[in-house]
Scaffold this motif. Structure first.
Motif, PDB file in Angstrom:
ATOM      1  N   SER A 191      45.409  49.125  27.735  1.00 40.44           N
ATOM      2  CA  SER A 191      45.289  48.085  26.714  1.00 40.44           C
ATOM      3  C   SER A 191      46.460  48.167  25.729  1.00 40.44           C
ATOM      4  CB  SER A 191      43.970  48.245  25.951  1.00 40.44           C
ATOM      5  OG  SER A 191      43.984  49.432  25.174  1.00 40.44           O
ATOM      6  N   THR A 192      46.711  47.072  25.035  1.00 37.93           N
ATOM      7  CA  THR A 192      47.800  47.042  24.054  1.00 37.93           C
ATOM      8  C   THR A 192      47.533  47.980  22.891  1.00 37.93           C
ATOM      9  OG1 THR A 192      46.746  45.113  23.025  1.00 37.93           O
ATOM     10  CG2 THR A 192      48.484  44.694  24.649  1.00 37.93           C
ATOM     11  N   LEU A 193      46.268  48.309  22.648  1.00 35.55           N
ATOM     12  CA  LEU A 193      45.912  49.243  21.575  1.00 35.55           C
ATOM     13  C   LEU A 193      46.588  50.591  21.763  1.00 35.55           C
ATOM     14  CD1 LEU A 193      44.138  49.890  19.065  1.00 35.55           C
ATOM     15  CD2 LEU A 193      42.339  50.577  20.666  1.00 35.55           C
ATOM     16  N   PHE A 194      46.756  51.003  23.024  1.00 34.92           N
ATOM     17  CA  PHE A 194      47.382  52.286  23.321  1.00 34.92           C
ATOM     18  C   PHE A 194      48.787  52.114  23.890  1.00 34.92           C
ATOM     19  CE2 PHE A 194      42.866  53.305  23.316  1.00 34.92           C
ATOM     20  CZ  PHE A 194      42.832  54.491  22.599  1.00 34.92           C
ATOM     21  N   GLY A 195      49.402  50.984  23.581  1.00 36.08           N
ATOM     22  CA  GLY A 195      50.793  50.771  23.980  1.00 36.08           C
ATOM     23  C   GLY A 195      50.973  50.242  25.378  1.00 36.08           C
ATOM     24  N   GLY A 196      49.882  49.911  26.063  1.00 36.37           N
ATOM     25  CA  GLY A 196      49.981  49.390  27.414  1.00 36.37           C
ATOM     26  C   GLY A 196      50.298  47.900  27.438  1.00 36.37           C
ATOM     27  N   LEU A 197      50.396  47.364  28.648  1.00 40.92           N
ATOM     28  CA  LEU A 197      50.754  45.958  28.799  1.00 40.92           C
ATOM     29  C   LEU A 197      49.566  45.023  28.618  1.00 40.92           C
ATOM     30  CD1 LEU A 197      53.214  46.090  31.832  1.00 40.92           C
ATOM     31  CD2 LEU A 197      53.731  46.163  29.378  1.00 40.92           C
ATOM     32  N   GLY A 198      48.356  45.582  28.623  1.00 41.73           N
ATOM     33  CA  GLY A 198      47.176  44.753  28.392  1.00 41.73           C
ATOM     34  C   GLY A 198      46.728  43.984  29.619  1.00 41.73           C
ATOM     35  N   ASN A 199      45.995  42.914  29.378  1.00 38.57           N
ATOM     36  CA  ASN A 199      45.420  42.067  30.437  1.00 38.57           C
ATOM     37  C   ASN A 199      44.496  42.878  31.335  1.00 38.57           C
ATOM     38  OD1 ASN A 199      45.074  39.509  31.608  1.00 38.57           O
ATOM     39  ND2 ASN A 199      46.560  39.969  33.223  1.00 38.57           N
ATOM     40  N   VAL A 200      43.721  43.754  30.720  1.00 41.68           N
ATOM     41  CA  VAL A 200      42.802  44.620  31.448  1.00 41.68           C
ATOM     42  C   VAL A 200      41.562  44.837  30.596  1.00 41.68           C
ATOM     43  CG1 VAL A 200      43.781  46.778  30.536  1.00 41.68           C
ATOM     44  CG2 VAL A 200      42.661  46.775  32.780  1.00 41.68           C
ATOM     45  N   SER A 201      40.433  45.089  31.259  1.00 41.45           N
ATOM     46  CA  SER A 201      39.160  45.237  30.545  1.00 41.45           C
ATOM     47  C   SER A 201      38.478  46.544  30.946  1.00 41.45           C
ATOM     48  CB  SER A 201      38.238  44.059  30.870  1.00 41.45           C
ATOM     49  OG  SER A 201      36.884  44.362  30.612  1.00 41.45           O
ATOM     50  N   PHE A 202      37.961  47.256  29.977  1.00 42.13           N
ATOM     51  CA  PHE A 202      37.215  48.484  30.253  1.00 42.13           C
ATOM     52  C   PHE A 202      36.024  48.190  31.161  1.00 42.13           C
ATOM     53  CE2 PHE A 202      33.483  51.049  29.222  1.00 42.13           C
ATOM     54  CZ  PHE A 202      33.943  52.322  29.535  1.00 42.13           C
ATOM     55  N   PHE A 203      35.325  47.104  30.888  1.00 37.05           N
ATOM     56  CA  PHE A 203      34.115  46.804  31.666  1.00 37.05           C
ATOM     57  C   PHE A 203      34.459  46.360  33.091  1.00 37.05           C
ATOM     58  CE2 PHE A 203      32.661  46.376  27.251  1.00 37.05           C
ATOM     59  CZ  PHE A 203      31.596  47.274  27.292  1.00 37.05           C
ATOM     60  N   ALA A 204      35.555  45.623  33.250  1.00 33.91           N
ATOM     61  CA  ALA A 204      35.994  45.266  34.602  1.00 33.91           C
ATOM     62  C   ALA A 204      36.339  46.524  35.389  1.00 33.91           C
ATOM     63  CB  ALA A 204      37.204  44.333  34.535  1.00 33.91           C
ATOM     64  N   GLN A 205      36.997  47.468  34.730  1.00 37.85           N
ATOM     65  CA  GLN A 205      37.369  48.716  35.399  1.00 37.85           C
ATOM     66  C   GLN A 205      36.138  49.553  35.735  1.00 37.85           C
ATOM     67  OE1 GLN A 205      40.559  47.265  35.807  1.00 37.85           O
ATOM     68  NE2 GLN A 205      40.753  49.415  36.333  1.00 37.85           N
ATOM     69  N   LEU A 206      35.163  49.529  34.856  1.00 34.21           N
ATOM     70  CA  LEU A 206      33.924  50.265  35.090  1.00 34.21           C
ATOM     71  C   LEU A 206      33.171  49.688  36.290  1.00 34.21           C
ATOM     72  CD1 LEU A 206      31.983  52.495  34.091  1.00 34.21           C
ATOM     73  CD2 LEU A 206      30.917  50.764  32.631  1.00 34.21           C
ATOM     74  N   ILE A 207      33.128  48.369  36.387  1.00 35.51           N
ATOM     75  CA  ILE A 207      32.429  47.723  37.498  1.00 35.51           C
ATOM     76  C   ILE A 207      33.120  48.039  38.824  1.00 35.51           C
ATOM     77  CG2 ILE A 207      31.860  45.492  38.546  1.00 35.51           C
ATOM     78  CD1 ILE A 207      31.468  44.407  35.681  1.00 35.51           C
ATOM     79  N   GLY A 208      34.436  47.872  38.871  1.00 30.30           N
ATOM     80  CA  GLY A 208      35.174  48.144  40.093  1.00 30.30           C
ATOM     81  C   GLY A 208      35.080  49.592  40.532  1.00 30.30           C
ATOM     82  N   SER A 209      35.166  50.498  39.577  1.00 25.84           N
ATOM     83  CA  SER A 209      35.079  51.928  39.883  1.00 25.84           C
ATOM     84  C   SER A 209      33.682  52.300  40.374  1.00 25.84           C
ATOM     85  CB  SER A 209      35.444  52.753  38.643  1.00 25.84           C
ATOM     86  OG  SER A 209      36.762  52.456  38.214  1.00 25.84           O
ATOM     87  N   SER A 210      32.666  51.707  39.779  1.00 23.58           N
ATOM     88  CA  SER A 210      31.286  51.977  40.195  1.00 23.58           C
ATOM     89  C   SER A 210      31.007  51.418  41.583  1.00 23.58           C
ATOM     90  CB  SER A 210      30.306  51.365  39.184  1.00 23.58           C
ATOM     91  OG  SER A 210      30.501  51.906  37.894  1.00 23.58           O
ATOM     92  N   LEU A 211      31.597  50.269  41.882  1.00 15.40           N
ATOM     93  CA  LEU A 211      31.407  49.657  43.191  1.00 15.40           C
ATOM     94  C   LEU A 211      31.911  50.580  44.305  1.00 15.40           C
ATOM     95  CD1 LEU A 211      30.462  47.020  44.564  1.00 15.40           C
ATOM     96  CD2 LEU A 211      32.821  46.187  44.380  1.00 15.40           C
ATOM     97  N   ALA A 212      33.029  51.234  44.073  1.00 11.70           N
ATOM     98  CA  ALA A 212      33.566  52.166  45.060  1.00 11.70           C
ATOM     99  C   ALA A 212      32.611  53.324  45.305  1.00 11.70           C
ATOM    100  CB  ALA A 212      34.924  52.696  44.595  1.00 11.70           C
ATOM    101  N   ILE A 213      32.045  53.860  44.245  1.00 13.80           N
ATOM    102  CA  ILE A 213      31.116  54.984  44.369  1.00 13.80           C
ATOM    103  C   ILE A 213      29.891  54.579  45.185  1.00 13.80           C
ATOM    104  CG2 ILE A 213      29.630  56.594  43.112  1.00 13.80           C
ATOM    105  CD1 ILE A 213      31.615  56.370  40.766  1.00 13.80           C
ATOM    106  N   ILE A 214      29.342  53.425  44.873  1.00 12.85           N
ATOM    107  CA  ILE A 214      28.117  52.967  45.549  1.00 12.85           C
ATOM    108  C   ILE A 214      28.365  52.750  47.040  1.00 12.85           C
ATOM    109  CG2 ILE A 214      26.487  51.051  45.716  1.00 12.85           C
ATOM    110  CD1 ILE A 214      26.899  50.682  42.640  1.00 12.85           C
TER     111      ILE A 214
END
Length: 398
Positions: A331-354
């Motif tokens: 995220s831009t808060l930590f100097g990144g390029l942004g256009n990303v969501s914590f919740f989107a990442q959580l969903i995608g990461s959880s989908l792999a585990i399942i």
């Protein structure tokens, strides 16, 4: 030579070099396992990795790549070359190196007590069917629906630039059912002393080979030369170094954890390597190393899950962390390029585990029921090298 031909040929060469670098990583997988097992199981480790590579190539060529990317090679050679100088063939080679990582990852977790052919068969299912299915819904021909669904929920698509989740997390979580079904190695928990590894220099060599090849894994995930990014390279370096330094401090200079700490940093950085600030990548890698140092102890000593190389933590848990971390440090808060969501990442990461846990459990339970998965006790005691391959790694040691 006109400009169009030059661009096409450059892309073919660019991606081919990436494929070769990742192909070389499989030697790293082999030596990491060779160094981590006892001398009586070293040949088995070497043969497993190269055999899984060969089988993965066949099944991914015939089934997996068409499933994931919608491209079949069952046509005349003239059409395979096409008008893009065989670029699709090199794409196959490149993404094959990702698919073949799956059985290579699993191999380290089930080392020293699994039968040879049942695991080769399982690897074929994973590289030819289950992994390509997951690849297709995140990166491939079916990604529009899944990524669209995630975007409708969170406002953003799931980001995994080079496979923290699609490759590493998926492979690591696939290994867990196999490890649990096999159970621990004989005498692993009969005393307070863990089974010693055979060769720290080989383990370190494996780590170095993997680390160098990883820059092909990450940087060449651009696929085409026009999309290459120096940020990906430096973020990969920063995360690896963060992993080394944190594991150096937390493990009190333990060589095994230090060399695996480098790999933890590299596993974690894959997902967000194109969007992090280098300092953010350094932090992501450092946290990944801490997860491995403490997680490996918790897994193997507290939970008593005999994961020989710690692949569930190193690839599964750390890969999941890498997926989620992209939603934080990207995220831009930590100097990144942004256009990303914590919740989107959580969903995608959880989908792999399942999907990995469900699919892996079915495959290994069926294999264990039909063929038996674990070596007979006397063969395990004798060692897989002699029991399976009729050969010793060091026949003149006495």
């Amino acid at each position: 030579m006109n400009l169009e031909v030059l661009i096409k040929s450059s892309n073919v060469l660019f991606l081919l070099l990436g494929a070769i670098m990742i192909f070389a990583m499989h030697a790293g997988f082999a030596f990491l396992e060779v160094g981590s097992v006892r001398t009586k199981n070293q040949i088995n480790a070497l043969v497993k990795i190269i055999s899984d590579w060969a089988v993965s190539t066949v099944v991914y060529f015939l089934i997996g790549f068409p499933m994931a990317r919608g491209i079949s090679f069952l046509k005349p050679a003239s059409k395979l070359i096409g008008d893009n100088m065989g670029f699709d063939l090199i794409r196959f080679f490149f993404f094959l190196t990702f698919a073949a990582c799956i059985p290579a990852i699993i191999s380290g977790g089930i080392a020293e007590r699994a039968k040879f052919w049942p695991q080769v068969f399982a690897g074929a299912i994973f590289a030819g069917i289950l992994y390509p299915f997951f690849e297709s819904i995140i990166w491939g021909i079916n990604s529009t629906f899944v990524q669209g669904l995630i975007k409708n929920i969170t406002g953003f698509e799931f980001v995994d630039y080079a496979g923290s989740v699609v490759v590493h997390s998926f492979g690591g979580w696939l290994a867990l059912p196999a490890i649990l079904i096999l159970g621990p190695r004989k005498n692993r928990y009969n005393s307070n002393n863990p089974i010693p590894i055979s060769n720290v220099p080989f383990l370190a060599l494996g780590s170095w080979i993997l680390s160098v090849g990883w820059f092909g894994f990450n940087v060449m995930s651009a696929v085409e030369l026009k999309d290459i990014s120096g940020l990906v390279a430096i973020n990969s370096l920063a995360s690896m170094v963060g992993g080394i330094l944190v594991s150096l401090l937390l493990s009190k200079r333990d060589a095994i954890f230090i060399h695996n700490g480098a790999l933890a940093g590299l596993v974690a950085v894959c997902a967000g390597s194109a969007i992090y600030h280098p300092i953010g990548a350094f932090v992501v890698g450092g946290i990944a190393a801490a997860i491995f140092v403490y997680g490996f102890h918790f897994e193997t000593e507290v939970l008593k899950i005999d994961d020989v190389l710690g692949v569930v933590v190193l690839h599964g848990v750390v890969g999941s962390w890498g997926g989620i971390a992209a939603g934080i440090f990207g995220s831009t808060l930590f100097g990144g390029l942004g256009n990303v969501s914590f919740f989107a990442q959580l969903i995608g990461s959880s989908l792999a585990i399942i999907i990995a846990l469900f699919g892996g459990s079915i495959v290994y339970l069926v294999i264990d029921k039909l063929f038996g998965f674990r070596l007979e006790e006397e063969k395990e005691i004798e060692g897989a090298d002699l029991a399976i391959h009729s050969l010793e790694a060091y026949p003149d040691k006495f």
